[in-house]
Design an enzyme around this catalytic site. Structure first.
Site, mmCIF file in Angstrom:
data_model
loop_
_atom_site.group_PDB
_atom_site.id
_atom_site.type_symbol
_atom_site.label_atom_id
_atom_site.label_comp_id
_atom_site.label_asym_id
_atom_site.label_seq_id
_atom_site.Cartn_x
_atom_site.Cartn_y
_atom_site.Cartn_z
ATOM 1 N N LYS A 232 -1.177 2.654 7.236
ATOM 2 C CA LYS A 232 -1.382 1.229 7.456
ATOM 3 C C LYS A 232 -1.029 0.861 8.897
ATOM 4 O O LYS A 232 -0.111 1.440 9.490
ATOM 5 C CB LYS A 232 -0.468 0.414 6.533
ATOM 6 N N ARG B 219 -3.123 2.515 -8.076
ATOM 7 C CA ARG B 219 -3.959 2.723 -9.260
ATOM 8 C C ARG B 219 -3.821 4.136 -9.806
ATOM 9 O O ARG B 219 -4.016 4.360 -11.003
ATOM 10 C CB ARG B 219 -5.417 2.406 -8.916
#
Length: 479
Positions: free
Chosen positions: A251, A325
């Protein structure tokens, strides 16, 4: 572990005593000011001199003949439209004891007044050397549901505390410690599978996401159970990414800064579990939290790696920053194996949900219309709103992979929250009533009762739904 700031569960809510007369706190809307002045003519000159018109958020302190404070007039919006309206007052009133005059005339209004007041006193001051200012105390409104207020306040404080803790002080081990402490308090059991044990017990996705972290921050699966084994099963699953660097798909600093909050889903299911256990709801509760740190090292998973999940489905990794997820896939597979009557997962899952709905509205996905409608209705009733987004089946094609059963992400820029929910649905299976909440878990700016920082969203709504379906038995019901 001990988390968070100082103070009691219902801080600044006190009992009336016979020795100290509290100051009258008079909440007034603009339309109520005139009739109040008509019946309190002696205050009219002062009120008009200071220009008090009961605008929302305004305050007028009425002096007494001895120079002390005789009463405080508080301008409010309609409490029916803004149940947080009283929460602005504790930061503005002088220290002291206050009582509402008149008191709220319904249990709901009284409970909200108490909840807003005590949550207005929340401060995450674990790392502050200077003590915070003592706030004013409010005499409990007589019609308040004290159990509901205490439950909501404590669960909210727990979520805020956990989310606010820096990642250096809340890794997977500490998150497991907080879960174990909660279990011990309510007589629940809490089992944690750590590190290589995840492979031995077939949680390969949880292991793969967390294996790049240091030995001290090994991945784990937290499994809390409580209640009668024969009672209806309610299972909660929470995303516990204690810090998310993005992995090898690193990120940028602006996106990484708040990633201590990426375990917000785990914090939420612990807060909801606290409410359920404290209310003694007649359910068999199970809480599953895959707890990891998404780190960068030679052990980190790579883009286009293929991993095998607990369910046996293979997943092609499209982006290592879509790790939540993956760990939820293993936990949801385990949860579905018990065939619970209600399965709820909560996760800080996608920026796409925030782009669509902003920080205050959790995105709700569900394969069960009745469950979804109940949650939405409870959100409206509890001033805890959500917004339903569709599990649009045609978008499942966006997760097709040429080399695996499913891709972790779509290659396109569209419908990111929906494709993430569709990915999770693959691991729930048919026939289960399932709801997925994609939450922010953070306030970017302070509002009354809701300071900047970690925040609990949809807790009151979810608890209301579960309590309505599985109401606690009163003592008179036992026979």
């Amino acid at each position: 572990m001990t988390v968070g700031g100082r103070g009691t569960v219902t801080e600044h809510l006190i009992e009336q005593d016979t020795e100290t007369k509290p100051v009258a706190l008079v909440p007034l809307t603009k339309t109520q000011l005139g009739p109040w002045l008509d019946s309190h003519d002696s205050a009219r000159t002062w009120v008009e001199a200071v220009g008090f018109s009961a605008e929302a958020g305004s305050l007028c302190l009425l002096p007494g003949p001895d120079g002390g404070l005789a009463a405080a007039l508080a301008g409010l919006a309609d409490p029916a439209e803004d149940p947080w309206s009283l929460a602005a007052l504790p930061a503005r009133l002088p220290p002291g004891r206050y009582r509402l005059d008149p008191e709220p005339d319904t249990p709901r209004a009284a409970s909200w007044a108490a909840l807003g007041w005590t949550l207005a006193g929340y401060s995450f001051d674990r790392y502050k050397s200077a003590p915070r200012r003592d706030g004013p105390d409010l005499v409990w409104p007589s019609l308040a549901d004290r159990g509901w207020v205490a439950r909501c306040a404590e669960a909210t404080r727990l979520v805020r505390d956990l989310v606010n803790l820096p990642a250096a002080d809340l890794g997977p081990a500490e998150l497991a410690g907080a879960s174990e402490a909660l279990a011990a308090r309510f007589g629940a059991t809490c089992r944690t599978i750590v590190g290589d044990g995840l492979l031995a017990e077939n949680y390969p996705a949880v292991y793969t996401v967390g294996r790049a972290a240091s030995t001290a921050r090994r991945p784990r699966l937290i499994d809390l159970t409580w209640g009668d084994p024969e009672a209806p099963r309610v299972t909660l699953v929470g995303k516990g990414v204690c810090f998310d660097s993005g992995g090898l798909d690193l990120k940028p600093s602006s996106s990484m800064k708040l990633m201590k909050k990426d375990m917000g889903g785990a914090a939420h299911v612990l807060g909801l579990a606290l409410m359920i256990m404290d209310a003694k709801l007649p359910v068999r509760l199970r809480v599953l939290i895959p707890a990891v740190e998404n780190a960068v090292s030679a052990e980190a998973m790579r883009p286009l790696d293929v991993l095998t999940t607990r369910k046996g489905l293979t997943v092609e990794i499209g982006n290592t920053d879509a790790e939540g997820r993956l760990i939820l896939a293993d936990a949801l597979t385990e949860a579905a194996g018990d065939a619970p009557e209600m399965l709820i997962d909560i996760a800080t899952l996608t920026g796409a949900a925030r782009t669509a709905l902003g920080p205050d509205l959790p995105a709700l996905f569900s394969n069960d219309d009745r469950l979804a409608e109940d949650i939405l209705a409870a959100g409206r009733a509890e001033a805890d709103p959500l917004w339903r987004l569709p599990l649009h089946a045609p978008y499942r094609r966006l997760l097709d992979s040429k080399v695996a059963d499913i891709a972790s992400v779509s290659d396109g820029p569209y419908a990111g929250a929906i494709t993430a929910a569709l990915f999770l649905q693959e691991f729930v299976g048919p026939g289960l009533a399932w709801a997925h909440l994609d939450v922010m878990a953070w306030n970017g700016a302070a509002r009354p009762g809701r300071p900047e920082g970690g925040e609990a969203l949809a807790l009151r709504a979810l608890f209301a739904v579960i309590a309505a379906r599985y109401p606690a038995r009163s003592d008179t019901d036992a026979g």
